[in-house]
Design an enzyme around this catalytic site. Structure first.
Site, PDB file in Angstrom:
ATOM      1  N   SER A   9      42.792  44.854  52.230  1.00  0.00           N
ATOM      2  CA  SER A   9      43.061  46.496  52.295  1.00  0.00           C
ATOM      3  C   SER A   9      42.891  46.580  53.443  1.00  0.00           C
ATOM      4  O   SER A   9      41.755  45.658  54.492  1.00  0.00           O
ATOM      5  CB  SER A   9      42.175  47.161  51.678  1.00  0.00           C
TER       6      SER A   9
HETATM    7  N1  SAH Z   1      39.965  44.935  47.050  1.00  0.00           N
HETATM    8  C1  SAH Z   1      40.695  43.316  47.810  1.00  0.00           C
HETATM    9  C2  SAH Z   1      41.980  43.359  46.791  1.00  0.00           C
HETATM   10  C3  SAH Z   1      43.134  44.669  47.064  1.00  0.00           C
HETATM   11  S1  SAH Z   1      45.121  43.950  46.724  1.00  0.00           S
HETATM   12  C4  SAH Z   1      40.960  43.066  49.085  1.00  0.00           C
HETATM   13  O1  SAH Z   1      41.243  43.563  50.027  1.00  0.00           O
HETATM   14  O2  SAH Z   1      40.976  41.733  49.081  1.00  0.00           O
HETATM   15  C5  SAH Z   1      44.486  44.391  44.684  1.00  0.00           C
HETATM   16  C6  SAH Z   1      43.979  43.634  43.610  1.00  0.00           C
HETATM   17  O3  SAH Z   1      43.564  44.257  42.355  1.00  0.00           O
HETATM   18  C7  SAH Z   1      44.851  41.901  44.033  1.00  0.00           C
HETATM   19  O4  SAH Z   1      43.990  40.756  44.187  1.00  0.00           O
HETATM   20  C8  SAH Z   1      45.322  42.409  42.654  1.00  0.00           C
HETATM   21  O5  SAH Z   1      45.952  41.320  41.793  1.00  0.00           O
HETATM   22  C9  SAH Z   1      44.649  42.498  42.085  1.00  0.00           C
HETATM   23  N2  SAH Z   1      44.635  43.267  40.787  1.00  0.00           N
HETATM   24  C10 SAH Z   1      46.228  44.223  40.127  1.00  0.00           C
HETATM   25  N3  SAH Z   1      45.616  44.714  39.332  1.00  0.00           N
HETATM   26  C11 SAH Z   1      44.216  44.522  37.857  1.00  0.00           C
HETATM   27  C12 SAH Z   1      43.864  44.301  36.637  1.00  0.00           C
HETATM   28  N4  SAH Z   1      44.440  44.954  36.132  1.00  0.00           N
HETATM   29  N5  SAH Z   1      43.038  43.675  37.128  1.00  0.00           N
HETATM   30  C13 SAH Z   1      42.291  42.792  38.226  1.00  0.00           C
HETATM   31  N6  SAH Z   1      42.695  43.170  39.080  1.00  0.00           N
HETATM   32  C14 SAH Z   1      44.277  43.637  39.169  1.00  0.00           C
END
Ligand code: SAH
Length: 219
Positions: free
Chosen positions: A67
């Protein structure tokens, strides 16, 4: 890593905090201090290391993103964490947001649905010495009942609605921050949910752009 390159990243990091975070109104001192010292460049793929302190999200593979720094700062400050807080994070991704939470709160439970993304984040937690981060590969929409209730929940992928299971895992007076998809195509808003004696209070914060919350554990 040489001290010269460390120094370059520190200058960029302090500039990021000043221009992207403080200037846009984040006043939470713990967030400002933590983001001033945490090496964001270690959480991005090597080919993007030069862009690690830029004002936007970056690809981390598997169609996912780390993010934007401002969004991380703002979401974290809305959680009103103390060093006593237990936090649930849905969407570990790069692990950068997780590490910020772990610096400020007592314990962080983080769930990632894409198995391929977890090992790198876990290696970073080990490298940086966190012993208060607990990870799980699962669909985070079901939360982490064994570890509930939480003082705060942060969802870092956009949901269609507020998952009721998550609100049940929130303590009384607990706060959840979640991006929600709105009716208009391509529209999402960051929403703050507060659990109080008279139910859940919702406050819309500002428009955002997140990857969608995935609903299964096929991967
Ligand atoms: N906060 C993190 C990732 C943001 S992107 C950062 O800044 O690096 C959102 C993340 O949520 C991704 O890694 C995606 O794979 C995960 N995600 C999406 N749906 C999800 C779910 N149902 N349960 C757990 N993780 C999930």
């Amino acid at each position: 890593m040489s001290s010269i390159s460390d120094d370059i990243f520190e200058q960029r990091r302090l500039k990021m905090v000043k221009e992207q975070i403080v200037k846009r109104g984040v006043t939470d001192n713990a967030v400002i201090q933590t983001m001033s010292k945490l090496p964001r460049h270690l959480f991005v793929p090597e080919r993007f290391i030069d862009d690690a302190y830029e004002d936007g999200p970056l690809s981390i593979g598997e169609g996912q993103t780390i993010s934007q720094p401002y969004v991380v700062a703002s979401m974290t400050s809305h959680l009103l964490l103390s060093n006593d807080s237990r936090v649930l994070e849905i969407g570990t991704g790069s692990g950068y947001q997780t590490a910020i939470l772990a610096e400020i709160a007592k314990a962080v439970y983080t769930i990632e649905r894409i198995a391929e993304l977890l090992p790198k984040a876990e290696r970073m937690f080990e490298l940086l010495g966190y012993d208060n981060i607990f990870t799980k590969h699962a669909d985070g929409s079901s939360g982490w009942p064994e570890a509930a209730p939480f003082d705060a929940i942060i969802v870092t992928a956009a949901a269609k609605d507020i998952p009721e299971i998550l609100t049940l895992q929130l303590k009384a007076e607990g706060i959840m921050i979640i991006p929600l998809e709105r009716d208009a195509i391509d529209k999402q808003e960051l929403v703050k949910v507060k659990k109080s004696a008279d139910g859940l209070k919702q406050e819309t914060l500002y428009p955002v752009r997140f990857v969608p919350l995935l609903r299964d554990t096929e991967n």
